[in-house]
Design a protein around this motif. Structure first.
Motif, PDB file in Angstrom:
ATOM      1  N   THR A 108       0.830  -1.205   0.000  1.00 13.15           N
ATOM      2  CA  THR A 108       0.000   0.000   0.000  1.00 13.15           C
ATOM      3  C   THR A 108       0.866   1.256   0.000  1.00 13.15           C
ATOM      4  OG1 THR A 108      -1.625  -1.255   1.280  1.00 13.15           O
ATOM      5  CG2 THR A 108      -1.910   1.127   1.215  1.00 13.15           C
ATOM      6  N   PRO A 109       0.561   2.219  -0.891  1.00 11.77           N
ATOM      7  CA  PRO A 109       1.344   3.465  -0.943  1.00 11.77           C
ATOM      8  C   PRO A 109       1.297   4.231   0.383  1.00 11.77           C
ATOM      9  CG  PRO A 109      -0.088   3.272  -2.863  1.00 11.77           C
ATOM     10  CD  PRO A 109      -0.478   2.172  -1.920  1.00 11.77           C
ATOM     11  N   VAL A 143      -1.559   4.773   3.390  1.00 12.57           N
ATOM     12  CA  VAL A 143      -1.347   4.274   4.751  1.00 12.57           C
ATOM     13  C   VAL A 143      -1.600   5.399   5.761  1.00 12.57           C
ATOM     14  CG1 VAL A 143       0.297   3.214   6.361  1.00 12.57           C
ATOM     15  CG2 VAL A 143       0.250   2.492   3.966  1.00 12.57           C
ATOM     16  N   GLN A 144      -1.242   6.631   5.401  1.00 10.54           N
ATOM     17  CA  GLN A 144      -1.515   7.760   6.302  1.00 10.54           C
ATOM     18  C   GLN A 144      -3.020   7.913   6.532  1.00 10.54           C
ATOM     19  OE1 GLN A 144       0.753  10.705   4.024  1.00 10.54           O
ATOM     20  NE2 GLN A 144       2.096  10.963   5.802  1.00 10.54           N
ATOM     21  N   PHE A 155      -8.424   5.832  -0.129  1.00 12.27           N
ATOM     22  CA  PHE A 155      -8.244   4.416   0.181  1.00 12.27           C
ATOM     23  C   PHE A 155      -8.048   3.540  -1.047  1.00 12.27           C
ATOM     24  CE2 PHE A 155     -10.597   6.258   3.743  1.00 12.27           C
ATOM     25  CZ  PHE A 155      -9.734   5.954   4.781  1.00 12.27           C
ATOM     26  N   SER A 156      -7.788   4.164  -2.189  1.00 17.85           N
ATOM     27  CA  SER A 156      -7.510   3.389  -3.396  1.00 17.85           C
ATOM     28  C   SER A 156      -6.266   2.538  -3.161  1.00 17.85           C
ATOM     29  CB  SER A 156      -7.285   4.339  -4.577  1.00 17.85           C
ATOM     30  OG  SER A 156      -6.945   3.609  -5.718  1.00 17.85           O
ATOM     31  N   GLY A 157      -6.375   1.254  -3.393  1.00 17.56           N
ATOM     32  CA  GLY A 157      -5.240   0.363  -3.165  1.00 17.56           C
ATOM     33  C   GLY A 157      -5.124  -0.163  -1.751  1.00 17.56           C
ATOM     34  N   ALA A 158      -6.098   0.153  -0.905  1.00 14.97           N
ATOM     35  CA  ALA A 158      -6.031  -0.286   0.493  1.00 14.97           C
ATOM     36  C   ALA A 158      -6.957  -1.458   0.788  1.00 14.97           C
ATOM     37  CB  ALA A 158      -6.381   0.883   1.421  1.00 14.97           C
ATOM     38  N   GLY A 159      -7.557  -2.023  -0.233  1.00 14.39           N
ATOM     39  CA  GLY A 159      -8.523  -3.099  -0.037  1.00 14.39           C
ATOM     40  C   GLY A 159      -7.984  -4.271   0.755  1.00 14.39           C
ATOM     41  N   ALA A 160      -6.761  -4.695   0.455  1.00 13.27           N
ATOM     42  CA  ALA A 160      -6.186  -5.843   1.155  1.00 13.27           C
ATOM     43  C   ALA A 160      -5.957  -5.539   2.637  1.00 13.27           C
ATOM     44  CB  ALA A 160      -4.876  -6.272   0.491  1.00 13.27           C
ATOM     45  N   VAL A 211       0.793  -0.222  11.108  1.00 16.10           N
ATOM     46  CA  VAL A 211       0.694   0.969  10.259  1.00 16.10           C
ATOM     47  C   VAL A 211       1.831   1.934  10.596  1.00 16.10           C
ATOM     48  CG1 VAL A 211      -0.680   3.067   9.881  1.00 16.10           C
ATOM     49  CG2 VAL A 211      -1.762   0.820   9.719  1.00 16.10           C
ATOM     50  N   ASP A 212       2.087   2.136  11.881  1.00 13.53           N
ATOM     51  CA  ASP A 212       3.176   3.041  12.281  1.00 13.53           C
ATOM     52  C   ASP A 212       4.531   2.526  11.788  1.00 13.53           C
ATOM     53  OD1 ASP A 212       1.482   4.883  13.456  1.00 13.53           O
ATOM     54  OD2 ASP A 212       1.712   4.047  15.472  1.00 13.53           O
TER      55      ASP A 212
END
Length: 134
Positions: free
Chosen positions: A17-18, A22-23, A55-60, A89-90
């Motif tokens: 995820t970019p 992630v932010q 949230f594009s690309g955050a599905g997984a 995430v951090d």
């Protein structure tokens, strides 16, 4: 599937995820952690322009954390993974996208990223006669 495998799934997904996404994930997860009894923070409308932008690309990652589709909304019914997900995430936010790509390419790509702690592999005896251990 135990908590470890769920955490591994989150970690792997985060590496894909970019950073900017992630932010946004961190902000959403932090709102859930800060307001555990507020259902509106556990619902993400997938058809909104903001969802597409943030949230594009955050599905997984969303899937690994436990969000499930309910029509046009992703719902997190069980917030038990949020605290662990925030830690991961951090750790991901500490990496650039280039560093995350390098971690994905490594043999073990799960967070945490401390690769110096792994012990050296022991030699393996292939045929029980000790000649291949030298």
């Amino acid at each position: 599937a135990g908590a470890g495998s769920a955490g591994d799934a989150v970690a792997r997904a985060l590496l894909e995820t970019p950073h900017a996404t992630v932010q946004h994930l961190r902000k959403a997860l932090q709102k859930i952690a800060d307001n555990p009894d507020e259902p509106r923070y556990r619902r993400l409308k997938t058809t909104s322009k903001l969802f597409a932008e943030r949230f594009s690309g955050a599905g997984a990652v969303l899937d690994a954390v436990g969000f499930v589709a309910d029509g046009e909304v992703l719902v997190l019914a069980d917030a038990s993974r949020v605290a662990d997900a925030l830690t991961l995430v951090d750790e991901r936010l500490a990496l650039s996208d280039v560093e995350a790509a390098a971690r994905r390419a490594a043999p073990t790509n799960a967070l945490p990223m401390d690769t110096d702690a792994s012990p050296a592999a022991a030699p393996m005896d292939m045929d029980d006669d000790d000649d291949d251990l030298q």
